[in-house]
Scaffold this motif. Structure first.
Motif, mmCIF file in Angstrom:
data_model
loop_
_atom_site.group_PDB
_atom_site.id
_atom_site.type_symbol
_atom_site.label_atom_id
_atom_site.label_comp_id
_atom_site.label_asym_id
_atom_site.label_seq_id
_atom_site.Cartn_x
_atom_site.Cartn_y
_atom_site.Cartn_z
ATOM 1 N N VAL A 178 -71.495 -87.842 9.236
ATOM 2 C CA VAL A 178 -70.193 -87.549 8.782
ATOM 3 C C VAL A 178 -69.256 -87.674 9.732
ATOM 4 O O VAL A 178 -69.161 -87.239 11.014
ATOM 5 N N VAL A 179 -68.236 -88.555 9.261
ATOM 6 C CA VAL A 179 -66.740 -88.977 10.236
ATOM 7 C C VAL A 179 -65.841 -88.018 9.709
ATOM 8 O O VAL A 179 -65.511 -88.204 8.839
ATOM 9 N N LEU A 180 -65.191 -87.360 10.765
ATOM 10 C CA LEU A 180 -63.990 -86.791 10.387
ATOM 11 C C LEU A 180 -62.819 -87.312 11.030
ATOM 12 O O LEU A 180 -62.836 -87.485 12.495
ATOM 13 N N LEU A 218 -69.999 -90.437 4.147
ATOM 14 C CA LEU A 218 -68.937 -89.350 3.868
ATOM 15 C C LEU A 218 -67.788 -89.539 4.984
ATOM 16 O O LEU A 218 -68.271 -89.452 6.113
ATOM 17 N N ILE A 219 -66.712 -89.601 4.895
ATOM 18 C CA ILE A 219 -65.607 -89.646 5.352
ATOM 19 C C ILE A 219 -64.774 -88.396 5.288
ATOM 20 O O ILE A 219 -64.217 -88.441 4.008
ATOM 21 N N VAL A 220 -64.330 -87.638 6.084
ATOM 22 C CA VAL A 220 -63.458 -86.290 5.812
ATOM 23 C C VAL A 220 -62.065 -86.614 6.715
ATOM 24 O O VAL A 220 -62.307 -86.984 7.937
ATOM 25 N N LEU A 276 -66.103 -86.513 15.344
ATOM 26 C CA LEU A 276 -64.694 -86.658 15.148
ATOM 27 C C LEU A 276 -64.119 -87.480 15.824
ATOM 28 O O LEU A 276 -64.164 -87.928 17.159
ATOM 29 N N LEU A 277 -63.023 -88.220 15.371
ATOM 30 C CA LEU A 277 -62.375 -89.298 15.840
ATOM 31 C C LEU A 277 -60.886 -89.072 15.425
ATOM 32 O O LEU A 277 -60.558 -88.579 14.452
ATOM 33 N N GLY A 278 -59.833 -89.375 16.520
ATOM 34 C CA GLY A 278 -58.529 -89.269 16.351
ATOM 35 C C GLY A 278 -58.155 -87.896 16.273
ATOM 36 O O GLY A 278 -57.088 -87.798 15.755
ATOM 37 N N ALA A 332 -75.828 -80.354 16.383
ATOM 38 C CA ALA A 332 -74.815 -80.873 17.402
ATOM 39 C C ALA A 332 -74.015 -81.840 16.658
ATOM 40 O O ALA A 332 -74.315 -82.411 16.099
ATOM 41 N N HIS A 333 -72.634 -81.505 16.954
ATOM 42 C CA HIS A 333 -71.547 -82.437 16.605
ATOM 43 C C HIS A 333 -70.989 -83.038 17.764
ATOM 44 O O HIS A 333 -70.883 -82.520 18.841
#
Length: 290
Positions: A25-27, A127-129, A211-213, A237-238
């Motif tokens: 999952v990319v946030l 999935l992109i959030v 988590l990006l940005g 783990a995230h």
């Protein structure tokens, strides 16, 4: 790059495995939008957006109070006060119009994705959030994702069917009046976004999140971490790709309160961070059948 157990490519094995299985999952936060540019203009940071609103609306009566809140990084309170002042002088629509243009660009001259978005597309997450309001991700992905906001009650169905899904958890410029910006708005999110937040919580308890940005100074990520991400030993783990200037105490908060490990690159050298994301995306692409 540092942070977590990693192989020669620099990424923790768990991140690579989940990316290859399309379970990552990319946030996406405002930092990715800020990497975009059109005609010499970039989308603003949280603080710059609020300061721009003060100037655009000509707020004078409580300007010093707002400035103090911005200096103290109390951005939700500053946003609340700016919005109240906009209502008081009957310029609420100007308030929303300014936000739409600032984050997404002028009509006919909208912001396009940057090289960071190109790498995100190659990563091919299911999935992109995002906490961003703009439509940069939609344009970058060719509108190939089923898009939802926090008010949607169909997110779980799309995720369950493995339909590529974009969840704009704080709303979209398509319905700018419903976006989440102030402290009161976050209360509204918890009230009207029950389904979406529940889906996120379930996913973040069972899948790995990248988590990006993001900066921990951004209130959107602070509240999302508090309301959705499970604590240590309660979730997988995230990971957060970020600059190595992040203070040690903030890394500790991320790790021990939210189960987020930092993967760092030298401060200010964003091309190094981009190169790292490209490496992960290339691993995904190289694993695809010929």
């Amino acid at each position: 790059m540092s942070g977590g157990e990693s192989s020669s490519h620099g990424w923790p094995d768990d991140v690579v495995e989940q990316a290859l299985r399309r379970n990552l999952v990319v946030l996406v936060g405002s930092g990715l939008s800020a990497s975009c540019e059109r005609d010499g203009v970039r989308p603003p940071t949280w603080k710059a957006l609020l300061a721009g609103l003060v100037d655009h609306l000509g707020i004078t009566e409580r300007k010093d109070e707002i400035s103090e809140l911005l200096t103290a990084n109390r951005l939700l309170d500053a946003a609340e006060l700016v919005k109240l002042e906009a209502k008081r002088v009957s310029r609420e629509q100007d308030f929303f119009s300014y936000i739409r243009t600032a984050v997404d660009g002028r009509a006919g001259s909208n912001f396009d994705g940057s090289e960071w978005h190109d790498a995100l597309v190659k990563l091919e997450p299911d999935l992109i959030v995002t906490t961003n309001y703009d439509k940069i991700i939609e344009r970058s992905t060719g509108h190939g994702y089923s898009t939802h906001t926090y008010e949607s009650e169909r997110v779980a169905g799309d995720v369950r069917r493995r339909i590529p899904t974009l969840l704009k958890i704080h709303g979209s410029v398509d319905a700018i009046e419903d976006t989440i910006l102030t402290r009161t708005d976050f209360t509204r999110l918890r009230l009207h976004g029950v389904h979406a937040l529940s889906v996120l919580q379930a996913l973040f308890l069972t899948r790995t999140v990248l988590l990006l940005g993001y900066s921990l100074g951004d209130p959107d990520i602070q509240l999302l971490l508090e309301n959705v991400l499970g604590g240590r030993n309660e979730s997988p783990a995230h990971y957060m790709l970020t600059q190595d200037s992040l203070p040690d105490y903030e890394r500790d908060v991320l790790r021990y309160s939210h189960g987020v490990t930092t993967i760092t690159y030298p401060s200010g050298e964003h091309e190094r961070g981009l190169a790292s994301l490209r490496v992960l995306a290339d691993l995904v692409q190289s694993a695809k059948p010929a």
